[in-house]
Design an enzyme around this catalytic site. Structure first.
Site, PDB file in Angstrom:
ATOM      1  N   TYR A 146       0.993  -1.563   0.059  1.00 29.43           N
ATOM      2  CA  TYR A 146      -0.149   0.491  -0.250  1.00 29.43           C
ATOM      3  C   TYR A 146       0.882   1.264  -0.024  1.00 29.43           C
ATOM      4  CZ  TYR A 146      -3.615   3.132   1.648  1.00 29.43           C
ATOM      5  OH  TYR A 146      -4.396   4.317   1.696  1.00 29.43           O
ATOM      6  N   ASP A 147       1.664   1.123   0.749  1.00 29.11           N
ATOM      7  CA  ASP A 147       2.629   2.822   0.873  1.00 29.11           C
ATOM      8  C   ASP A 147       3.612   3.088  -0.148  1.00 29.11           C
ATOM      9  OD1 ASP A 147       2.326   1.932   3.409  1.00 29.11           O
ATOM     10  OD2 ASP A 147       3.792   2.018   3.952  1.00 29.11           O
ATOM     11  N   PHE A 192     -14.472  -0.668  16.053  1.00 29.47           N
ATOM     12  CA  PHE A 192     -14.607  -0.466  17.303  1.00 29.47           C
ATOM     13  C   PHE A 192     -16.532   0.123  17.542  1.00 29.47           C
ATOM     14  CE2 PHE A 192     -10.449   1.559  19.116  1.00 29.47           C
ATOM     15  CZ  PHE A 192      -9.471   0.423  19.667  1.00 29.47           C
TER      16      PHE A 192
HETATM   17  P1  NAD Z   1     -12.523   2.439   0.422  1.00 27.34           P
HETATM   18  O1  NAD Z   1     -11.882   0.743   0.495  1.00 27.34           O
HETATM   19  O2  NAD Z   1     -14.102   2.651   0.561  1.00 27.34           O
HETATM   20  O3  NAD Z   1     -13.150   2.567  -1.737  1.00 27.34           O
HETATM   21  C1  NAD Z   1     -11.422   2.200  -2.452  1.00 27.34           C
HETATM   22  C2  NAD Z   1     -13.189   1.453  -3.378  1.00 27.34           C
HETATM   23  O4  NAD Z   1     -11.484   1.426  -4.777  1.00 27.34           O
HETATM   24  C3  NAD Z   1     -13.851   1.091  -3.865  1.00 27.34           C
HETATM   25  O5  NAD Z   1     -15.109   0.585  -4.014  1.00 27.34           O
HETATM   26  C4  NAD Z   1     -12.684  -0.740  -4.532  1.00 27.34           C
HETATM   27  O6  NAD Z   1     -13.592  -1.402  -4.670  1.00 27.34           O
HETATM   28  C5  NAD Z   1     -12.763   0.625  -5.298  1.00 27.34           C
HETATM   29  N1  NAD Z   1     -11.225  -0.324  -6.027  1.00 27.34           N
HETATM   30  C6  NAD Z   1     -10.198  -1.198  -5.710  1.00 27.34           C
HETATM   31  N2  NAD Z   1      -9.361  -1.662  -5.948  1.00 27.34           N
HETATM   32  C7  NAD Z   1      -9.777  -1.171  -7.095  1.00 27.34           C
HETATM   33  C8  NAD Z   1      -9.148  -1.427  -8.840  1.00 27.34           C
HETATM   34  N3  NAD Z   1      -8.683  -1.912  -9.335  1.00 27.34           N
HETATM   35  N4  NAD Z   1     -10.220  -0.748 -10.017  1.00 27.34           N
HETATM   36  C9  NAD Z   1     -11.388  -0.484  -9.444  1.00 27.34           C
HETATM   37  N5  NAD Z   1     -11.893   0.117  -8.136  1.00 27.34           N
HETATM   38  C10 NAD Z   1     -10.768   0.002  -7.652  1.00 27.34           C
HETATM   39  O7  NAD Z   1     -11.673   3.449   1.065  1.00 27.34           O
HETATM   40  P2  NAD Z   1     -12.259   4.853   1.240  1.00 27.34           P
HETATM   41  O8  NAD Z   1     -11.428   5.161   2.513  1.00 27.34           O
HETATM   42  O9  NAD Z   1     -12.858   4.962   0.288  1.00 27.34           O
HETATM   43  O10 NAD Z   1     -10.155   5.471   0.311  1.00 27.34           O
HETATM   44  C11 NAD Z   1     -10.503   5.933  -1.060  1.00 27.34           C
HETATM   45  C12 NAD Z   1      -8.848   6.517  -2.066  1.00 27.34           C
HETATM   46  O11 NAD Z   1      -8.883   7.048  -0.518  1.00 27.34           O
HETATM   47  C13 NAD Z   1      -8.727   5.309  -1.298  1.00 27.34           C
HETATM   48  O12 NAD Z   1      -7.387   5.551  -2.726  1.00 27.34           O
HETATM   49  C14 NAD Z   1      -7.301   5.576  -0.884  1.00 27.34           C
HETATM   50  O13 NAD Z   1      -6.355   5.100  -0.031  1.00 27.34           O
HETATM   51  C15 NAD Z   1      -7.608   6.758  -0.356  1.00 27.34           C
HETATM   52  N6  NAD Z   1      -7.054   7.370   1.359  1.00 27.34           N
HETATM   53  C16 NAD Z   1      -7.976   6.858   2.369  1.00 27.34           C
HETATM   54  C17 NAD Z   1      -8.075   7.237   3.429  1.00 27.34           C
HETATM   55  C18 NAD Z   1      -9.259   7.062   4.867  1.00 27.34           C
HETATM   56  O14 NAD Z   1      -8.693   7.256   5.996  1.00 27.34           O
HETATM   57  N7  NAD Z   1     -10.290   6.729   4.041  1.00 27.34           N
HETATM   58  C19 NAD Z   1      -6.794   7.463   4.389  1.00 27.34           C
HETATM   59  C20 NAD Z   1      -5.820   7.666   2.706  1.00 27.34           C
HETATM   60  C21 NAD Z   1      -6.100   7.416   1.962  1.00 27.34           C
HETATM   61  N1  UDP Z   2      -6.240  -1.477  15.305  1.00 26.32           N
HETATM   62  C1  UDP Z   2      -6.622  -1.227  16.923  1.00 26.32           C
HETATM   63  N2  UDP Z   2      -8.189  -2.437  16.723  1.00 26.32           N
HETATM   64  C2  UDP Z   2      -8.560  -2.326  15.428  1.00 26.32           C
HETATM   65  C3  UDP Z   2      -8.458  -2.028  14.504  1.00 26.32           C
HETATM   66  C4  UDP Z   2      -6.976  -1.130  14.495  1.00 26.32           C
HETATM   67  O1  UDP Z   2      -6.066  -0.846  17.909  1.00 26.32           O
HETATM   68  O2  UDP Z   2      -9.773  -3.188  15.616  1.00 26.32           O
HETATM   69  C5  UDP Z   2      -5.183   0.513  15.421  1.00 26.32           C
HETATM   70  C6  UDP Z   2      -4.101   0.161  14.562  1.00 26.32           C
HETATM   71  O3  UDP Z   2      -3.037  -1.368  14.868  1.00 26.32           O
HETATM   72  C7  UDP Z   2      -3.915   1.032  14.160  1.00 26.32           C
HETATM   73  C8  UDP Z   2      -5.394   2.133  14.532  1.00 26.32           C
HETATM   74  O4  UDP Z   2      -5.516   1.424  15.130  1.00 26.32           O
HETATM   75  O5  UDP Z   2      -2.365   1.871  15.170  1.00 26.32           O
HETATM   76  C9  UDP Z   2      -6.036   2.679  13.207  1.00 26.32           C
HETATM   77  O6  UDP Z   2      -5.929   1.332  11.964  1.00 26.32           O
HETATM   78  P1  UDP Z   2      -6.768   1.619  10.665  1.00 26.32           P
HETATM   79  O7  UDP Z   2      -7.069  -0.086  10.661  1.00 26.32           O
HETATM   80  O8  UDP Z   2      -7.630   2.083  10.685  1.00 26.32           O
HETATM   81  O9  UDP Z   2      -5.916   2.282   9.884  1.00 26.32           O
HETATM   82  P2  UDP Z   2      -3.706   2.945   9.631  1.00 26.32           P
HETATM   83  O10 UDP Z   2      -3.813   4.121  10.034  1.00 26.32           O
HETATM   84  O11 UDP Z   2      -2.563   1.645  10.720  1.00 26.32           O
HETATM   85  O12 UDP Z   2      -3.830   2.366   8.462  1.00 26.32           O
END
Ligand code: NAD
Ligand code: UDP
Length: 315
Positions: A146-147, A192
């Site tokens: 991912y990262d 949670f």
């Molecule tokens: P989510 O998992 O709900 O949404 C991701 C969407 O992408 C899903 O609908 C999934 O079906 C679709 N998808 C995955 N792989 C695909 C592929 N190969 N082709 C087409 N569609 C695909 O997650 P989210 O929280 O809504 O995240 C949306 C975006 O924002 C992601 O790129 C994520 O990395 C980024 N993001 C979210 C957060 C957060 O906290 N929510 C934080 C950082 C980055």
């Molecule tokens: N975490 C937790 N319990 C859970 C899920 C996540 O304690 O049931 C912790 C996890 O280890 C991390 C933080 O909550 O320290 C945020 O996790 P999340 O998976 O939401 O996203 P991240 O920021 O790690 O990508």
């Protein structure tokens, strides 16, 4: 205002579906592309039949040819549980998804916004994290798919911009939560809340002293839209998130208080490479987008709890 044709990859996901709602409400034509890996038709069911909405079931690792003015590239599983389930697919989605959407942007001269992440900072030694910080990411760990995928996507955005003049925007999103997160999403807020409503044990990983800064989705969506609307000279990356920082134990206690649950807190092993602290420096977003989040954690949690009560009831 000119009506635009806007592609949202990952449009059936948590954030993507809210973005679809927001852009349709502004009067745009929205193409929602998703392979439904972690997203769901339930998130966009209310939009099916809307004259300005189209759903395209497609995997963004494959090229796609469309006529659009703007692209929001959100396709990628975001929960550690889901992105680690098939890590090769995760990095393919980020890298090939960026190549395919950037290729499309180049061909049709569309503006493209990449949903990057605070994960590009890894387990940071600098706190809070400004955009200038290059991060401390393990390139070979279980979070790397991912990262590093997201870091490669940022690199591709910059190279298409420098080499081909593609109009790009990069936002680095910090932990965002709210209605339409999947019940089985696996991220901490939804875990949670679901556990508290069901009266199950609240699973804190490690001792719960690690921190995160939680942003309510409405604030985040405003930030994303604001970034897309900036002039071409502003490309980012720009951090978007709520700088109010909490320990995971504090989050668990807040959820128990707000749900009135009798759940107990239990401590499970900390996953590998779990970042110990995370808080956005949002000076750039304030300066360039005149944006700052306004919804405090307790208010956002209360709304999210209401949503999950309904979602669990209708199962
Ligand atoms: P989510 O998992 O709900 O949404 C991701 C969407 O992408 C899903 O609908 C999934 O079906 C679709 N998808 C995955 N792989 C695909 C592929 N190969 N082709 C087409 N569609 C695909 O997650 P989210 O929280 O809504 O995240 C949306 C975006 O924002 C992601 O790129 C994520 O990395 C980024 N993001 C979210 C957060 C957060 O906290 N929510 C934080 C950082 C980055
Ligand atoms: N975490 C937790 N319990 C859970 C899920 C996540 O304690 O049931 C912790 C996890 O280890 C991390 C933080 O909550 O320290 C945020 O996790 P999340 O998976 O939401 O996203 P991240 O920021 O790690 O990508």
């Amino acid at each position: 205002m000119k009506m635009k044709r806007i592609l949202i990859t990952g449009g059936a996901g948590f954030l993507g579906s809210h973005l679809c709602d927001r852009l349709l409400a502004e009067g745009h034509d929205v193409l929602c592309l998703d392979n439904l890996y972690t997203g769901s038709k339930d998130n966009i069911r209310h939009l099916i039949g809307h004259p300005n909405f189209e759903f395209i079931r497609h995997d963004i690792t494959q090229p796609i040819f469309l006529e659009v003015d703007e692209i929001y590239n959100l396709a990628c599983p975001a929960s550690p549980v889901h992105y680690q389930y098939n890590p090769i697919k995760t990095i393919k989605t980020s890298v090939m998804g960026a190549i395919n959407t950037l290729g499309l942007a180049k061909r049709v001269k569309a503006k493209i916004l990449q949903a990057s992440t605070s994960e590009v900072y890894g387990d940071p030694e600098i706190h809070p994290q400004p955009e200038e910080y290059w991060g401390r990411v393990n390139p070979i760990g279980i979070r790397s798919c991912y990262d590093e995928g997201k870091r490669a996507a940022e690199c591709l955005m910059m190279d298409y911009h420098r080499q081909n003049g593609v109009r790009i925007k990069i936002v680095r999103i910090f932990n965002t939560y709210g209605p339409r997160m999947a019940i089985n999403d696996g991220r901490v807020v939804s875990n949670f809340i679901v556990q508290a409503i069901k009266g199950e044990d609240i699973t804190v990983y490690g001792n719960g002293s690690q921190t995160r800064s939680f942003c309510y989705y409405e604030d985040l969506i405003e930030g994303i839209i604001g970034m897309m609307a900036t002039t071409d000279g502003i490309i980012g990356p720009v951090n978007l998130g709520n700088p109010s920082e909490f320990t995971i134990l504090e989050l668990a206690e807040n959820v128990i208080r707000l749900t009135g649950s009798s759940s107990r807190i239990v401590f499970n092993p900390l996953p590998q490479d779990d970042p110990t602290q995370r808080r956005p420096d949002i000076s750039k977003a304030k300066e360039l987008l005149h944006w700052a989040p306004g919804i405090p954690l307790a208010d956002g949690l209360a709304k999210t709890i209401q949503y999950f009560k309904g979602a669990l009831n209708s199962l």
